[in-house]
Design a protein around this motif. Structure first.
Motif, PDB file in Angstrom:
ATOM      1  N   ALA A   1      -5.288   9.589   0.472  1.00  0.00           N
ATOM      2  CA  ALA A   1      -5.511   8.464  -0.440  1.00  0.00           C
ATOM      3  C   ALA A   1      -4.649   7.284  -0.018  1.00  0.00           C
ATOM      4  O   ALA A   1      -3.536   7.461   0.471  1.00  0.00           O
ATOM      5  N   MET A   2      -5.191   6.093  -0.238  1.00  0.00           N
ATOM      6  CA  MET A   2      -4.454   4.857  -0.033  1.00  0.00           C
ATOM      7  C   MET A   2      -4.610   4.063  -1.320  1.00  0.00           C
ATOM      8  O   MET A   2      -5.730   3.814  -1.780  1.00  0.00           O
ATOM      9  N   VAL A   3      -3.483   3.694  -1.932  1.00  0.00           N
ATOM     10  CA  VAL A   3      -3.501   2.971  -3.202  1.00  0.00           C
ATOM     11  C   VAL A   3      -2.876   1.605  -2.974  1.00  0.00           C
ATOM     12  O   VAL A   3      -1.850   1.479  -2.300  1.00  0.00           O
ATOM     13  N   GLY A   4      -3.519   0.576  -3.528  1.00  0.00           N
ATOM     14  CA  GLY A   4      -3.007  -0.778  -3.344  1.00  0.00           C
ATOM     15  C   GLY A   4      -3.463  -1.701  -4.451  1.00  0.00           C
ATOM     16  O   GLY A   4      -4.059  -1.271  -5.449  1.00  0.00           O
ATOM     17  N   PRO A   5      -3.219  -2.993  -4.275  1.00  0.00           N
ATOM     18  CA  PRO A   5      -3.617  -3.984  -5.281  1.00  0.00           C
ATOM     19  C   PRO A   5      -5.128  -3.968  -5.523  1.00  0.00           C
ATOM     20  O   PRO A   5      -5.909  -3.604  -4.640  1.00  0.00           O
ATOM     21  N   ASP A   6      -5.526  -4.387  -6.705  1.00  0.00           N
ATOM     22  CA  ASP A   6      -6.943  -4.452  -7.065  1.00  0.00           C
ATOM     23  C   ASP A   6      -7.541  -5.730  -6.492  1.00  0.00           C
ATOM     24  O   ASP A   6      -7.695  -6.735  -7.187  1.00  0.00           O
ATOM     25  N   SER A   7      -7.851  -5.684  -5.203  1.00  0.00           N
ATOM     26  CA  SER A   7      -8.351  -6.857  -4.496  1.00  0.00           C
ATOM     27  C   SER A   7      -9.218  -6.407  -3.331  1.00  0.00           C
ATOM     28  O   SER A   7      -8.942  -5.390  -2.701  1.00  0.00           O
TER      29      SER A   7
ATOM     30  N   LEU B   1       0.831  -1.197   0.000  1.00  0.00           N
ATOM     31  CA  LEU B   1       0.000   0.000   0.000  1.00  0.00           C
ATOM     32  C   LEU B   1       0.870   1.253   0.000  1.00  0.00           C
ATOM     33  O   LEU B   1       1.973   1.259   0.546  1.00  0.00           O
ATOM     34  N   THR B   2       0.338   2.302  -0.613  1.00  0.00           N
ATOM     35  CA  THR B   2       0.998   3.605  -0.590  1.00  0.00           C
ATOM     36  C   THR B   2      -0.022   4.633  -0.125  1.00  0.00           C
ATOM     37  O   THR B   2      -1.127   4.708  -0.668  1.00  0.00           O
ATOM     38  N   SER B   3       0.334   5.424   0.884  1.00  0.00           N
ATOM     39  CA  SER B   3      -0.557   6.489   1.352  1.00  0.00           C
ATOM     40  C   SER B   3      -0.061   7.826   0.819  1.00  0.00           C
ATOM     41  O   SER B   3       1.150   8.054   0.696  1.00  0.00           O
ATOM     42  N   VAL B   4      -1.010   8.675   0.505  1.00  0.00           N
ATOM     43  CA  VAL B   4      -0.713   9.983  -0.088  1.00  0.00           C
ATOM     44  C   VAL B   4      -1.560  11.033   0.617  1.00  0.00           C
ATOM     45  O   VAL B   4      -2.761  10.827   0.813  1.00  0.00           O
ATOM     46  N   GLU B   5      -0.924  12.134   0.996  1.00  0.00           N
ATOM     47  CA  GLU B   5      -1.620  13.281   1.588  1.00  0.00           C
ATOM     48  C   GLU B   5      -1.516  14.437   0.616  1.00  0.00           C
ATOM     49  O   GLU B   5      -0.453  14.672   0.034  1.00  0.00           O
TER      50      GLU B   5
END
Length: 153
Positions: free
Chosen positions: A136-142, A73-77
């Motif tokens: 935002a939190m971006v991660g695998p499509d699951s 996961l990657t978090s973005v502010e």
């Protein structure tokens, strides 16, 4: 100052009641005018950083201040000169992403979207009358990727 603005947002959100999947009426949008002017709440205090994160789709003009990789996961502010309701409208009009779920409660909007074979959960919270913080939190499509859940109720 920021704490007072966030406290005011929380109080107004409670007083306004919770929204849902329906877009708020014009009267509810007027509640955003009760927030402090963005001239009094600076949106550009922290340095801007690059955000080359596959699956991250932010509105034009968003100013990214933090990117942190946490395993898959990657978090973005970020901040943007839009209201949370405008953020919702922005994502509803995009054709380059698949909206999986979207909700708003006037002072906060939550978005779950699929883009570039990734999922993005985004929470947009009003900071001032026309300024919003984006997390935002971006991660695998699951479904079990570990992305945050929508807050309901």
């Amino acid at each position: 100052m920021r704490l007072r603005a966030l406290t005011a947002v929380a109080l107004l959100a409670v007083l306004a009641g919770c929204g849902g999947a329906e877009a708020p009426s014009g009267g509810n949008r007027d509640l955003l005018g009760n927030l402090p002017s963005c001239d009094r709440v600076p949106l550009d205090q922290e340095p801007e950083v690059a955000a080359d994160v596959p699956g991250l789709v932010l509105p034009d003009g968003a100013r990214v201040t933090s990117v942190v990789a946490q395993g898959a996961l990657t978090s973005v502010e970020a901040t943007v000169r839009m209201s949370p309701l405008d953020v919702r409208a922005h994502y509803e009009q995009r054709t380059d992403i698949e909206l999986l779920r979207i909700e708003d409660e006037i002072f906060e909007t939550e978005v779950l979207a699929r883009a570039q074979d990734r999922r993005m959960y985004l929470r947009a919270g009003a900071l001032c009358a026309d300024g919003t913080t984006l997390t935002a939190m971006v991660g695998p499509d699951s479904d079990d990727a570990g992305l945050p859940e929508f807050r309901t109720g």
